[in-house]
Design an enzyme around this catalytic site. Structure first.
Site, short mmCIF file in Angstrom:
data_model
loop_
_atom_site.label_atom_id
_atom_site.label_comp_id
_atom_site.label_asym_id
_atom_site.label_seq_id
_atom_site.Cartn_x
_atom_site.Cartn_y
_atom_site.Cartn_z
N SER A 144 -14.58 -39.48 -10.74
CA SER A 144 -13.81 -38.83 -11.97
C SER A 144 -14.06 -37.55 -12.11
O SER A 144 -13.20 -36.93 -12.80
CB SER A 144 -14.56 -39.61 -13.16
OG SER A 144 -14.53 -40.94 -13.23
N GLU A 177 -3.64 -40.70 -9.18
CA GLU A 177 -3.80 -39.08 -8.74
C GLU A 177 -4.38 -39.14 -7.03
O GLU A 177 -5.46 -39.70 -6.92
CB GLU A 177 -4.95 -38.63 -9.74
CG GLU A 177 -4.37 -38.31 -10.82
CD GLU A 177 -5.47 -37.53 -11.76
OE1 GLU A 177 -4.81 -36.93 -12.73
OE2 GLU A 177 -6.49 -37.67 -11.83
N1 CAA Z 1 -6.31 -57.02 -15.90
C1 CAA Z 1 -5.19 -57.67 -15.64
N2 CAA Z 1 -4.29 -57.54 -16.84
C2 CAA Z 1 -4.90 -56.79 -18.01
C3 CAA Z 1 -6.33 -56.20 -17.91
C4 CAA Z 1 -6.72 -56.46 -16.72
N3 CAA Z 1 -8.16 -55.81 -16.75
N4 CAA Z 1 -6.61 -55.54 -19.21
C5 CAA Z 1 -5.35 -55.85 -19.99
N5 CAA Z 1 -4.31 -56.47 -19.42
C6 CAA Z 1 -3.08 -56.89 -19.65
C7 CAA Z 1 -3.18 -58.14 -20.71
O1 CAA Z 1 -3.16 -59.21 -19.97
C8 CAA Z 1 -1.75 -57.90 -21.56
O2 CAA Z 1 -0.70 -58.22 -20.88
P1 CAA Z 1 0.45 -58.85 -21.64
O3 CAA Z 1 1.26 -57.65 -22.07
O4 CAA Z 1 1.28 -59.63 -20.76
O5 CAA Z 1 -0.13 -59.62 -22.91
C9 CAA Z 1 -1.79 -56.41 -21.41
O6 CAA Z 1 -2.58 -55.69 -20.23
C10 CAA Z 1 -2.27 -55.41 -22.53
O7 CAA Z 1 -3.66 -56.21 -22.86
P2 CAA Z 1 -4.24 -56.50 -24.01
O8 CAA Z 1 -3.28 -57.21 -25.05
O9 CAA Z 1 -5.19 -57.24 -24.15
O10 CAA Z 1 -4.67 -55.33 -24.95
P3 CAA Z 1 -3.86 -53.90 -25.11
O11 CAA Z 1 -2.47 -54.17 -25.87
O12 CAA Z 1 -4.78 -53.36 -26.34
O13 CAA Z 1 -4.03 -53.22 -23.95
C11 CAA Z 1 -5.14 -51.60 -22.56
C12 CAA Z 1 -5.14 -52.83 -23.18
C13 CAA Z 1 -3.86 -51.42 -21.38
C14 CAA Z 1 -6.39 -51.35 -21.88
C15 CAA Z 1 -4.78 -50.27 -23.49
O14 CAA Z 1 -5.36 -50.37 -24.69
C16 CAA Z 1 -4.72 -49.09 -22.93
O15 CAA Z 1 -3.84 -48.44 -22.41
N6 CAA Z 1 -5.82 -48.25 -23.12
C17 CAA Z 1 -6.02 -46.83 -22.62
C18 CAA Z 1 -6.72 -47.03 -21.18
C19 CAA Z 1 -6.76 -45.69 -20.92
O16 CAA Z 1 -6.88 -44.73 -21.14
N7 CAA Z 1 -7.27 -45.77 -19.37
C20 CAA Z 1 -7.58 -44.60 -18.79
C21 CAA Z 1 -9.33 -44.22 -18.98
S1 CAA Z 1 -9.72 -42.67 -18.22
C22 CAA Z 1 -10.10 -43.26 -16.49
O17 CAA Z 1 -9.89 -44.46 -16.17
C23 CAA Z 1 -10.21 -42.22 -15.52
C24 CAA Z 1 -11.66 -41.99 -15.32
O18 CAA Z 1 -12.06 -41.14 -14.32
C25 CAA Z 1 -12.77 -41.90 -16.56
P1 NAD Z 2 -19.70 -49.42 -12.23
O1 NAD Z 2 -21.01 -48.82 -12.57
O2 NAD Z 2 -18.85 -50.19 -13.03
O3 NAD Z 2 -19.67 -50.01 -10.56
C1 NAD Z 2 -20.31 -49.21 -9.52
C2 NAD Z 2 -20.65 -50.21 -8.49
O4 NAD Z 2 -20.98 -49.73 -7.55
C3 NAD Z 2 -21.56 -51.19 -9.02
O5 NAD Z 2 -21.29 -52.46 -9.00
C4 NAD Z 2 -23.03 -50.95 -7.99
O6 NAD Z 2 -23.72 -52.18 -7.96
C5 NAD Z 2 -22.17 -50.27 -6.79
N1 NAD Z 2 -22.97 -49.56 -5.84
C6 NAD Z 2 -23.70 -48.76 -6.22
N2 NAD Z 2 -23.96 -48.06 -5.15
C7 NAD Z 2 -23.52 -48.78 -4.14
C8 NAD Z 2 -23.69 -48.77 -2.84
N3 NAD Z 2 -24.46 -47.55 -2.20
N4 NAD Z 2 -22.84 -49.51 -1.86
C9 NAD Z 2 -22.22 -50.23 -2.66
N5 NAD Z 2 -22.21 -50.46 -3.95
C10 NAD Z 2 -22.84 -49.74 -4.48
O7 NAD Z 2 -18.88 -47.91 -12.20
P2 NAD Z 2 -17.18 -47.54 -12.12
O8 NAD Z 2 -16.97 -47.63 -13.50
O9 NAD Z 2 -16.73 -48.70 -11.32
O10 NAD Z 2 -17.15 -46.24 -11.63
C11 NAD Z 2 -17.01 -45.99 -10.11
C12 NAD Z 2 -16.54 -44.80 -9.66
O11 NAD Z 2 -15.31 -44.54 -10.12
C13 NAD Z 2 -17.38 -43.42 -10.41
O12 NAD Z 2 -17.45 -42.51 -9.29
C14 NAD Z 2 -16.60 -43.27 -11.52
O13 NAD Z 2 -16.75 -41.71 -12.19
C15 NAD Z 2 -15.15 -43.67 -11.22
N6 NAD Z 2 -14.28 -43.81 -12.11
C16 NAD Z 2 -14.40 -44.72 -13.23
C17 NAD Z 2 -13.61 -45.09 -14.12
C18 NAD Z 2 -13.96 -45.80 -15.40
O14 NAD Z 2 -13.03 -45.54 -16.36
N7 NAD Z 2 -15.13 -46.14 -15.46
C19 NAD Z 2 -12.34 -44.56 -13.99
C20 NAD Z 2 -11.96 -43.73 -12.80
C21 NAD Z 2 -13.07 -43.44 -11.92
#
Ligand code: CAA
Ligand code: NAD
Length: 310
Positions: A144, A177
């Site tokens: 991330s 990305e």
């Molecule tokens: N697998 C498969 N399908 C899924 C799912 C999953 N894990 N989660 C949700 N869905 C599907 C549902 O089945 C549902 O399908 P229908 O439209 O056919 O009903 C649809 O997606 C919508 O889901 P929900 O009705 O349960 O709930 P919602 O409308 O509130 O949507 C959400 C859920 C898609 C998660 C929405 O809330 C959303 O877009 N949230 C923002 C998520 C976001 O910003 N993600 C980025 C996070 S940052 C990141 O990932 C990067 C990082 O490095 C940290």
């Molecule tokens: P998580 O904690 O859900 O999963 C990590 C998994 O890696 C665990 O199941 C753990 O058992 C496994 N693991 C740890 N060390 C390992 C090894 N040496 N070999 C094999 N498996 C190992 O974490 P996550 O949220 O899936 O995040 C994973 C990566 O993706 C991180 O770098 C995070 O920053 C990135 N990421 C996270 C998100 C998010 O929304 N959580 C979104 C995009 C990217």
């Protein structure tokens, strides 16, 4: 059939994998992100191996994938339960699992790492497979926030190393990305872009900058929301409601922070603060650190800013 359903069905077509140079993918880490990446790759016809630390983690990943596939199948094949069953079993049939990392990468086109957000752990992983994986194999990280160049530095294949940053939940979020460092070759970059399209994702190209595009904007936004709560300006529920109804976001910042994982949010901020100590947006947040130290990691642990049924 609606346009979105047609797009979903097209993206599930196994023939997508045929046009990509990448046919076999090894996903290391089967947590929140790794299980989603493995699922989407298998849905689109790729052979996949998930590598995890132990059998319990493998079972958890398999259960998560099964549940998610049922949701996808319900949407794509709602009138046809036999097609839905066939889609689920065919997809699961393409996913193998292993606890032997070196064995798993001996015959693969792409290794995607999705383990904990820690540079040392990622270095250990990539240095242990660099001499074992075939020459042509591309290494990628789903990090991330860590610089891809820093992660790649322990390998001798910096030209075949890039970032593939997916979004949570991977089966639903349409963006990928694709991150290239100055050393990523054109061939590697093109193969990563093609593979992203074969998965049905929309790809954007990012330089190797902190947080790439999305997280450079999203993580400071979440951090500012927590600081707002610390100051007592408003409650999590009201801040979430405000951003959903006033800015049109699908989730509020506290719901999103819990969904991403509070540990992941903390690891990202800690890493950036260490590198850029003068940037106020990256400063440590006492409330976030307290919740993580108490094991309140968000949805995955059952409690974060909110409580969840496990
Ligand atoms: N697998 C498969 N399908 C899924 C799912 C999953 N894990 N989660 C949700 N869905 C599907 C549902 O089945 C549902 O399908 P229908 O439209 O056919 O009903 C649809 O997606 C919508 O889901 P929900 O009705 O349960 O709930 P919602 O409308 O509130 O949507 C959400 C859920 C898609 C998660 C929405 O809330 C959303 O877009 N949230 C923002 C998520 C976001 O910003 N993600 C980025 C996070 S940052 C990141 O990932 C990067 C990082 O490095 C940290
Ligand atoms: P998580 O904690 O859900 O999963 C990590 C998994 O890696 C665990 O199941 C753990 O058992 C496994 N693991 C740890 N060390 C390992 C090894 N040496 N070999 C094999 N498996 C190992 O974490 P996550 O949220 O899936 O995040 C994973 C990566 O993706 C991180 O770098 C995070 O920053 C990135 N990421 C996270 C998100 C998010 O929304 N959580 C979104 C995009 C990217």
């Amino acid at each position: 059939m609606t346009t979105s359903l047609m797009v979903l069905k097209r993206s599930l077509s196994a023939s997508a994998a045929m046009s990509s140079a990448i046919k076999h993918v090894t996903v290391v880490g089967g947590g929140l992100m790794g299980s989603g990446i493995a699922q989407v790759a298998a849905q689109t016809g790729h052979e996949v191996t998930i590598v995890e630390v132990n059998d319990d983690a493998i079972k958890k990943a398999q259960k998560g994938i099964q549940t998610s596939l049922q949701r996808v199948a319900k949407k794509a094949y709602k009138d046809n339960s036999s097609e839905a069953e066939k889609f689920i079993s065919t997809t699961l049939g393409r996913i193998k699992t292993s606890v032997d990392l070196q064995g798993a990468v001996k015959n693969t086109d792409l290794v995607i790492e999705a383990i904990v957000e820690n540079l040392g752990a990622k270095h250990k992983l990539f240095s242990s497979i660099d001499s074992v994986a075939p020459q042509h194999t591309i290494f990628a990280s789903n990090t991330s926030s860590l610089p891809i160049g820093d992660i790649a530095s322990v390998t001798k294949r910096k030209d075949r190393f890039g970032g593939l940053h997916f979004f949570n939940p991977v089966p639903v979020m349409k963006l990928l990305e694709v991150v290239r460092t100055p050393e990523t070759s054109d061939d590697t970059y093109n193969k990563m872009m093609d593979w992203g399209k074969a998965l049905g994702k929309t790809t954007v190209t990012c330089k190797d900058t902190p947080g790439f595009i999305v997280n450079r904007l999203l993580v400071p936004y979440i951090a500012e929301s927590i600081r707002m709560l610390e100051r007592g300006d408003a409650s999590p529920r009201d801040i979430d409601t405000a951003m959903k109804l006033g800015a049109g976001y699908p989730m509020g910042p506290f719901e999103l922070a819990d969904y991403v994982g509070l540990d992941t949010n903390k690891f990202i901020l800690d890493g950036w603060y260490e590198k850029y100590p003068n940037e106020p947006l990256f400063k440590p947040i006492p409330l976030l650190n307290k919740l993580v130290s108490e094991g309140k990691l968000g949805v995955k642990s059952g409690e974060g800013f909110y409580k969840y049924n496990k």
